[in-house]
Design a protein around this motif. Structure first.
Motif, PDB file in Angstrom:
ATOM      1  N   GLY A  35       0.807  -1.209   0.000  1.00 19.86           N
ATOM      2  CA  GLY A  35       0.000   0.000   0.000  1.00 19.86           C
ATOM      3  C   GLY A  35       0.845   1.266   0.000  1.00 19.86           C
ATOM      4  N   VAL A  36       1.888   1.279   0.816  1.00 19.79           N
ATOM      5  CA  VAL A  36       2.779   2.442   0.887  1.00 19.79           C
ATOM      6  C   VAL A  36       3.435   2.674  -0.479  1.00 19.79           C
ATOM      7  N   LEU A  37       3.981   1.628  -1.067  1.00 16.91           N
ATOM      8  CA  LEU A  37       4.648   1.778  -2.363  1.00 16.91           C
ATOM      9  C   LEU A  37       3.667   2.193  -3.458  1.00 16.91           C
ATOM     10  N   THR A  38       2.467   1.648  -3.436  1.00 19.67           N
ATOM     11  CA  THR A  38       1.469   2.018  -4.442  1.00 19.67           C
ATOM     12  C   THR A  38       1.109   3.499  -4.300  1.00 19.67           C
ATOM     13  N   ALA A  39       0.930   3.957  -3.081  1.00 23.20           N
ATOM     14  CA  ALA A  39       0.634   5.374  -2.854  1.00 23.20           C
ATOM     15  C   ALA A  39       1.777   6.249  -3.363  1.00 23.20           C
ATOM     16  N   LEU A  40       3.015   5.838  -3.096  1.00 26.55           N
ATOM     17  CA  LEU A  40       4.165   6.637  -3.526  1.00 26.55           C
ATOM     18  C   LEU A  40       4.367   6.588  -5.035  1.00 26.55           C
ATOM     19  N   ILE A  41       4.131   5.445  -5.644  1.00 27.20           N
ATOM     20  CA  ILE A  41       4.272   5.315  -7.102  1.00 27.20           C
ATOM     21  C   ILE A  41       3.281   6.229  -7.805  1.00 27.20           C
ATOM     22  N   THR A  42       2.094   6.353  -7.244  1.00 24.35           N
ATOM     23  CA  THR A  42       1.054   7.174  -7.878  1.00 24.35           C
ATOM     24  C   THR A  42       1.183   8.657  -7.525  1.00 24.35           C
ATOM     25  N   VAL A  91       8.151  11.510   1.953  1.00 25.56           N
ATOM     26  CA  VAL A  91       8.613  10.172   1.578  1.00 25.56           C
ATOM     27  C   VAL A  91       8.471  10.028   0.067  1.00 25.56           C
ATOM     28  N   LYS A  92       9.521   9.501  -0.568  1.00 27.63           N
ATOM     29  CA  LYS A  92       9.524   9.302  -2.022  1.00 27.63           C
ATOM     30  C   LYS A  92      10.024   7.903  -2.352  1.00 27.63           C
ATOM     31  N   VAL A  93       9.535   7.390  -3.462  1.00 26.04           N
ATOM     32  CA  VAL A  93      10.036   6.103  -3.942  1.00 26.04           C
ATOM     33  C   VAL A  93      11.325   6.370  -4.719  1.00 26.04           C
ATOM     34  N   THR A  94      12.299   5.476  -4.593  1.00 22.79           N
ATOM     35  CA  THR A  94      13.569   5.614  -5.313  1.00 22.79           C
ATOM     36  C   THR A  94      13.447   4.974  -6.689  1.00 22.79           C
ATOM     37  N   ALA A  95      14.443   5.210  -7.546  1.00 20.09           N
ATOM     38  CA  ALA A  95      14.471   4.564  -8.862  1.00 20.09           C
ATOM     39  C   ALA A  95      14.503   3.047  -8.705  1.00 20.09           C
ATOM     40  N   GLU A  96      15.283   2.549  -7.741  1.00 23.94           N
ATOM     41  CA  GLU A  96      15.337   1.112  -7.469  1.00 23.94           C
ATOM     42  C   GLU A  96      13.981   0.609  -6.982  1.00 23.94           C
ATOM     43  N   GLY A  97      13.311   1.396  -6.154  1.00 23.19           N
ATOM     44  CA  GLY A  97      11.992   1.019  -5.661  1.00 23.19           C
ATOM     45  C   GLY A  97      10.981   0.913  -6.787  1.00 23.19           C
ATOM     46  N   ARG A  98      11.036   1.868  -7.703  1.00 23.27           N
ATOM     47  CA  ARG A  98      10.126   1.854  -8.861  1.00 23.27           C
ATOM     48  C   ARG A  98      10.391   0.622  -9.728  1.00 23.27           C
ATOM     49  N   LYS A  99      11.665   0.315  -9.945  1.00 20.71           N
ATOM     50  CA  LYS A  99      12.048  -0.845 -10.775  1.00 20.71           C
ATOM     51  C   LYS A  99      11.556  -2.150 -10.137  1.00 20.71           C
ATOM     52  N   ARG A 100      11.791  -2.316  -8.847  1.00 24.67           N
ATOM     53  CA  ARG A 100      11.359  -3.538  -8.157  1.00 24.67           C
ATOM     54  C   ARG A 100       9.844  -3.641  -8.081  1.00 24.67           C
ATOM     55  N   TYR A 101       9.170  -2.512  -7.922  1.00 26.36           N
ATOM     56  CA  TYR A 101       7.702  -2.504  -7.882  1.00 26.36           C
ATOM     57  C   TYR A 101       7.129  -2.962  -9.217  1.00 26.36           C
ATOM     58  N   VAL A 102       7.669  -2.454 -10.303  1.00 26.25           N
ATOM     59  CA  VAL A 102       7.197  -2.842 -11.640  1.00 26.25           C
ATOM     60  C   VAL A 102       7.449  -4.333 -11.876  1.00 26.25           C
TER      61      VAL A 102
END
Length: 128
Positions: A35-42, A91-102
């Motif tokens: 949920g946290v990552l989805t909120a940050l990605i959006t 709080v922000k998602v990192t480039a690595e976080g975005r890559k792993r989320y995808v």
């Protein structure tokens, strides 16, 4: 082309690991962190601590714990600053976080496709 045999339960022999879904990242897969990552990605510009807490229905302690895990794995970063003479954390998602989320989402899509194929009686596509 060799025919694959099925066991007594109808499972095809030789498809070992087919449903292991290695891409289901254990750090991301936990409900609150997803949920946290989805909120940050959006929200590409990031979210304040309170915005994130409200969007994910988490307590301060829960959010702190999950952000600590995500930050330790390099998926998010917390920027501490001030707004109107008051401390504020963004709080922000990192480039690595975005890559792993995808990557996680791609694996999750495969899980859904496999389950839907079985539920509707369609043949599974074993090519990944």
């Amino acid at each position: 082309m060799a025919l694959k045999k099925s066991n007594a339960h109808g499972a095809r022999i030789g498809d070992d690991g087919r449903f292991a879904y290695e891409g289901l990242d254990r750090v991301i897969h936990e409900r609150a962190r997803l949920g946290v990552l989805t909120a940050l990605i959006t929200n590409r510009k990031g979210l304040t601590w309170n915005e994130l807490k409200g969007m994910c229905s988490l307590t301060d302690g829960n959010l702190s714990r999950h952000l600590g895990i995500l930050e330790q794995d390099g998926l998010v970063l917390q920027e501490k600053g001030e707004r109107g003479n008051r401390p504020q954390t963004v709080v922000k998602v990192t480039a690595e976080g975005r890559k792993r989320y995808v990557g996680y989402l791609k694996t999750l899509e495969q899980v859904v496709k496999d389950a839907a194929a079985e539920a509707t009686g369609r043949k599974l596509n074993f090519a990944r």
